[in-house]
Design a protein around this motif. Structure first.
Motif, PDB file in Angstrom:
ATOM      1  N   SER A 201      27.828  32.881  34.469  1.00 52.87           N
ATOM      2  CA  SER A 201      27.885  32.371  35.842  1.00 52.87           C
ATOM      3  C   SER A 201      27.280  33.418  36.787  1.00 52.87           C
ATOM      4  CB  SER A 201      29.332  32.076  36.246  1.00 52.87           C
ATOM      5  OG  SER A 201      30.013  33.273  36.571  1.00 52.87           O
ATOM      6  N   ASN A 202      27.292  33.113  38.077  1.00 55.48           N
ATOM      7  CA  ASN A 202      26.774  34.060  39.068  1.00 55.48           C
ATOM      8  C   ASN A 202      27.878  34.927  39.664  1.00 55.48           C
ATOM      9  OD1 ASN A 202      28.066  32.160  40.620  1.00 55.48           O
ATOM     10  ND2 ASN A 202      26.345  31.781  42.010  1.00 55.48           N
ATOM     11  N   PHE A 203      29.049  34.954  39.008  1.00 54.29           N
ATOM     12  CA  PHE A 203      30.121  35.887  39.393  1.00 54.29           C
ATOM     13  C   PHE A 203      30.398  36.786  38.201  1.00 54.29           C
ATOM     14  CE2 PHE A 203      34.751  36.900  39.678  1.00 54.29           C
ATOM     15  CZ  PHE A 203      34.645  37.763  40.754  1.00 54.29           C
ATOM     16  N   TRP A 204      30.103  38.073  38.360  1.00 55.18           N
ATOM     17  CA  TRP A 204      30.225  39.031  37.257  1.00 55.18           C
ATOM     18  C   TRP A 204      31.430  39.938  37.501  1.00 55.18           C
ATOM     19  CZ3 TRP A 204      24.432  40.859  36.424  1.00 55.18           C
ATOM     20  CH2 TRP A 204      23.674  39.732  36.059  1.00 55.18           C
ATOM     21  N   ASP A 205      32.496  39.647  36.758  1.00 48.66           N
ATOM     22  CA  ASP A 205      33.736  40.407  36.922  1.00 48.66           C
ATOM     23  C   ASP A 205      34.040  41.263  35.695  1.00 48.66           C
ATOM     24  OD1 ASP A 205      34.318  38.389  35.141  1.00 48.66           O
ATOM     25  OD2 ASP A 205      36.211  37.812  36.088  1.00 48.66           O
ATOM     26  N   ASP A 206      33.055  41.425  34.805  1.00 52.50           N
ATOM     27  CA  ASP A 206      33.290  42.115  33.534  1.00 52.50           C
ATOM     28  C   ASP A 206      32.621  43.478  33.465  1.00 52.50           C
ATOM     29  OD1 ASP A 206      30.840  40.573  33.597  1.00 52.50           O
ATOM     30  OD2 ASP A 206      30.553  41.115  31.499  1.00 52.50           O
ATOM     31  N   ILE A 207      32.111  43.976  34.592  1.00 58.04           N
ATOM     32  CA  ILE A 207      31.304  45.204  34.558  1.00 58.04           C
ATOM     33  C   ILE A 207      31.876  46.259  35.487  1.00 58.04           C
ATOM     34  CG2 ILE A 207      28.991  46.165  34.826  1.00 58.04           C
ATOM     35  CD1 ILE A 207      27.916  43.289  34.558  1.00 58.04           C
ATOM     36  N   SER A 208      32.236  47.396  34.920  1.00 57.52           N
ATOM     37  CA  SER A 208      32.703  48.533  35.709  1.00 57.52           C
ATOM     38  C   SER A 208      31.526  49.433  36.053  1.00 57.52           C
ATOM     39  CB  SER A 208      33.737  49.351  34.918  1.00 57.52           C
ATOM     40  OG  SER A 208      34.844  48.563  34.551  1.00 57.52           O
ATOM     41  N   ILE A 209      31.627  50.168  37.152  1.00 57.95           N
ATOM     42  CA  ILE A 209      30.606  51.162  37.451  1.00 57.95           C
ATOM     43  C   ILE A 209      30.762  52.304  36.451  1.00 57.95           C
ATOM     44  CG2 ILE A 209      30.566  50.571  39.899  1.00 57.95           C
ATOM     45  CD1 ILE A 209      32.096  53.194  40.398  1.00 57.95           C
TER      46      ILE A 209
END
Length: 317
Positions: A201-209
């Protein structure tokens, strides 16, 4: 004295070897056929020296319209019209480098996006705006914490462009598995747990800095994660395509492109950041892993143990 677990790359130029520094291209060199390199120079000058129509995918992470310090160089916040003129300037230099069906991704914060959007729309087809939940952000007593960034997905052709949807699926753990006639429905039961590979999707909640215990982490103040860049590169390019980054920073886009068997070229005005990027590129031959990308899918946060368990089961580690 920092912890032994701290893997941050932040050596000084004095600590960099002559061999490492000699691998970095200077803008005085012939740049027409340059590939798989970092160029140390001013992007606005260097781009005029590059061969046209070679870029399949451009990753643009320009200075956001904020007051920011980059290795002795300061970017000062502009008025909206001034920043829009600055954006149009790099777009004018980028466009001749793009192939006919190229894709472009532009990074920004929410405030910068307000200025960016109309300029991007005038020059390209806006396919989507991705929201990256990066979590980390300075708290505020009078406003909401800024924990999001925008990523604009653009194309030169409205209908003809690369998008490999099956290469960027996200693997999610199934908490309440549903079965139909005793058979798992839309999920997989494995020895390592129950999972579902979902469409992106266009919401990326799986990536940490990147943070200090990650091998990819550097001292760059606005470094993007390899996992985030891998999603873009896998979706919008193919093996052996040419990836271009005119604001390369510490080389994250170039390193990720190399790990995914793409050609690349980056420009960065700070020699120190170039050195950090080149150091990372030199390590790719020995380590092609991208944290959070395992078994051909992207995993949720805090699933490293499950990923390693899968790799051990397959004999990869």
């Amino acid at each position: 004295m920092r912890s032994k677990r701290n893997k941050t790359i932040d050596f000084t130029l004095e600590e960099a070897s002559a061999k490492l520094l000699n691998q970095i291209i200077q803008p005085t060199d012939n740049l027409q056929k340059t590939s798989d390199k970092i160029i140390n120079g001013d992007s606005f000058k260097v781009m005029t020296k590059l061969a046209p129509h070679q870029v399949d995918l451009a990753l643009i992470d320009p200075p956001y319209n904020l007051n920011k310090h980059y290795d002795g160089l300061n970017f000062k916040k502009m008025s909206t019209s001034q920043y829009q003129a600055y954006t149009q300037k790099w777009i004018n230099l980028l466009r001749p480098l793009l192939k006919k069906h190229a894709s472009i991704y532009v990074f920004s914060d929410w405030a910068t996006s307000i200025a960016l959007a109309p300029v991007l729309e005038q020059n390209f087809t806006i396919q989507n705006r991705i929201t990256w939940q990066r979590e980390k952000g300075r708290g505020s007593q009078k406003n909401w914490k800024n924990g999001m960034e925008d990523i604009w997905f653009l194309t030169t052709d409205a209908d003809n462009y690369t998008f490999n949807v099956n290469q960027v699926k996200q693997r999610r753990q199934v908490v309440a598995p549903y079965r139909q006639d005793g058979v798992a429905k839309d999920w997989q039961a494995t020895k390592n747990g129950n999972f579902r590979d979902t469409m992106p999707s266009n919401f990326w909640d799986d990536i940490s800095i990147p943070y200090w215990s990650m091998p990819e982490n550097t001292g760059h103040p606005t470094q993007k994660p390899e996992k985030l860049l891998a999603k873009i590169i896998l979706a919008s390019s193919n093996p052996n395509d040419f990836i271009f980054d005119p604001f390369a920073g510490s080389g994250s886009s170039l390193v990720t492109a190399a790990k995914l068997d793409r050609h690349y070229l980056g420009i960065e005005q700070s020699l120190l950041y170039c050195a950090w990027g080149q150091y990372r590129l030199n390590q790719v031959k020995d380590n092609r892993t991208i944290q959070g990308y395992t078994d051909g899918v992207f995993w949720e946060r805090n699933t490293l143990a499950a990923q390693r368990k899968l790799q051990r089961h397959k004999g990869e580690i």
